[in-house]
Design a protein around this motif. Sequence first.
Motif, mmCIF file in Angstrom:
data_model
loop_
_atom_site.group_PDB
_atom_site.id
_atom_site.type_symbol
_atom_site.label_atom_id
_atom_site.label_comp_id
_atom_site.label_asym_id
_atom_site.label_seq_id
_atom_site.Cartn_x
_atom_site.Cartn_y
_atom_site.Cartn_z
ATOM 1 N N ASP A 8 0.833 -1.212 0.000
ATOM 2 C CA ASP A 8 0.000 0.000 0.000
ATOM 3 C C ASP A 8 0.864 1.258 0.000
ATOM 4 O O ASP A 8 0.630 2.191 -0.764
ATOM 5 N N ALA A 9 1.851 1.280 0.881
ATOM 6 C CA ALA A 9 2.710 2.463 1.009
ATOM 7 C C ALA A 9 3.481 2.727 -0.284
ATOM 8 O O ALA A 9 3.629 3.880 -0.702
ATOM 9 N N ASP A 10 3.976 1.647 -0.927
ATOM 10 C CA ASP A 10 4.692 1.816 -2.198
ATOM 11 C C ASP A 10 3.796 2.469 -3.241
ATOM 12 O O ASP A 10 4.204 3.390 -3.942
ATOM 13 N N VAL A 11 2.591 1.953 -3.352
ATOM 14 C CA VAL A 11 1.670 2.449 -4.381
ATOM 15 C C VAL A 11 1.310 3.904 -4.115
ATOM 16 O O VAL A 11 1.286 4.721 -5.040
ATOM 17 N N ASP A 12 1.077 4.245 -2.868
ATOM 18 C CA ASP A 12 0.788 5.645 -2.530
ATOM 19 C C ASP A 12 1.938 6.553 -2.950
ATOM 20 O O ASP A 12 1.719 7.619 -3.536
ATOM 21 N N ARG A 13 3.185 6.133 -2.673
ATOM 22 C CA ARG A 13 4.362 6.933 -3.060
ATOM 23 C C ARG A 13 4.489 7.040 -4.575
ATOM 24 O O ARG A 13 4.772 8.109 -5.111
ATOM 25 N N LEU A 14 4.276 5.914 -5.279
ATOM 26 C CA LEU A 14 4.382 5.922 -6.742
ATOM 27 C C LEU A 14 3.334 6.851 -7.367
ATOM 28 O O LEU A 14 3.651 7.629 -8.273
ATOM 29 N N ILE A 15 2.111 6.775 -6.875
ATOM 30 C CA ILE A 15 1.036 7.605 -7.418
ATOM 31 C C ILE A 15 1.319 9.083 -7.157
ATOM 32 O O ILE A 15 1.133 9.921 -8.038
ATOM 33 N N ALA A 16 1.795 9.398 -5.961
ATOM 34 C CA ALA A 16 2.082 10.797 -5.626
ATOM 35 C C ALA A 16 3.162 11.384 -6.533
ATOM 36 O O ALA A 16 3.124 12.576 -6.853
ATOM 37 N N ALA A 17 4.103 10.558 -6.973
ATOM 38 C CA ALA A 17 5.209 11.046 -7.791
ATOM 39 C C ALA A 17 4.948 10.947 -9.297
ATOM 40 O O ALA A 17 5.709 11.494 -10.089
ATOM 41 N N ALA A 18 3.867 10.267 -9.685
ATOM 42 C CA ALA A 18 3.620 9.977 -11.105
ATOM 43 C C ALA A 18 2.895 11.105 -11.811
ATOM 44 O O ALA A 18 2.170 11.896 -11.208
ATOM 45 N N GLU A 19 3.097 11.137 -13.126
ATOM 46 C CA GLU A 19 2.312 12.010 -13.992
ATOM 47 C C GLU A 19 0.848 11.592 -13.901
ATOM 48 O O GLU A 19 0.557 10.410 -13.702
ATOM 49 N N PRO A 20 -0.088 12.514 -14.082
ATOM 50 C CA PRO A 20 -1.513 12.149 -13.990
ATOM 51 C C PRO A 20 -1.908 10.973 -14.888
ATOM 52 O O PRO A 20 -2.662 10.104 -14.466
ATOM 53 N N ALA A 21 -1.369 10.904 -16.099
ATOM 54 C CA ALA A 21 -1.747 9.815 -17.010
ATOM 55 C C ALA A 21 -1.253 8.461 -16.517
ATOM 56 O O ALA A 21 -1.830 7.432 -16.863
ATOM 57 N N SER A 22 -0.201 8.427 -15.698
ATOM 58 C CA SER A 22 0.334 7.166 -15.175
ATOM 59 C C SER A 22 -0.367 6.726 -13.894
ATOM 60 O O SER A 22 -0.326 5.551 -13.538
ATOM 61 N N GLN A 23 -1.001 7.640 -13.197
ATOM 62 C CA GLN A 23 -1.608 7.314 -11.912
ATOM 63 C C GLN A 23 -2.682 6.239 -12.036
ATOM 64 O O GLN A 23 -2.753 5.329 -11.208
ATOM 65 N N HIS A 24 -3.502 6.327 -13.072
ATOM 66 C CA HIS A 24 -4.571 5.342 -13.230
ATOM 67 C C HIS A 24 -3.990 3.951 -13.486
ATOM 68 O O HIS A 24 -4.479 2.971 -12.932
ATOM 69 N N HIS A 25 -2.943 3.865 -14.298
ATOM 70 C CA HIS A 25 -2.316 2.564 -14.562
ATOM 71 C C HIS A 25 -1.747 1.963 -13.277
ATOM 72 O O HIS A 25 -1.856 0.757 -13.049
#
Length: 162
Positions: A8-25
Amino acid sequence: MEIRPATDADVDRLIAAAEPASQHHLRERWATQQRGDGLFLLALSDGEVVGHTMLFSESKYAEVRAAHDVAEINALHAYVQGKGIGTAIIGAAEAIAGDWRKPAIGLAVGADNPGARRLYDRLGYQLWNGVQVVDTWTEKDAEGNVIRSHADPCDYLLKPLA
């Protein structure tokens, strides 16, 4: 380098740092892992994510599922090329697929990605004898709204695990 399933923590960090188009993926990959349909594998170096892939428990392509019982690597990302990150992720995915007792592992690669194709060839992946697959996917914004639909013809490659 450590390769392991996302938390969970990894995904939260990845989403926070990602471009909007990558967040959904990223959210889709996490949901796939939560459903038990695969693993969202991360490569970490010194605690930082340096790459990732989705390892599906079966192929996303109906043509492949009809012919082979394979695990499937999807959307391999190594943040830096030439450092062994992709090779390490693939090795871990192959080991997991073996633990799942899959006789083979597969992946699709587009003609527009010759560098990836060279890596897969070097690691023993071979063109399967079935039809060319078409990777269909939608590009979405952070809220999940469709921006664009894709239909990319790909070569499908297989590697026996036994």
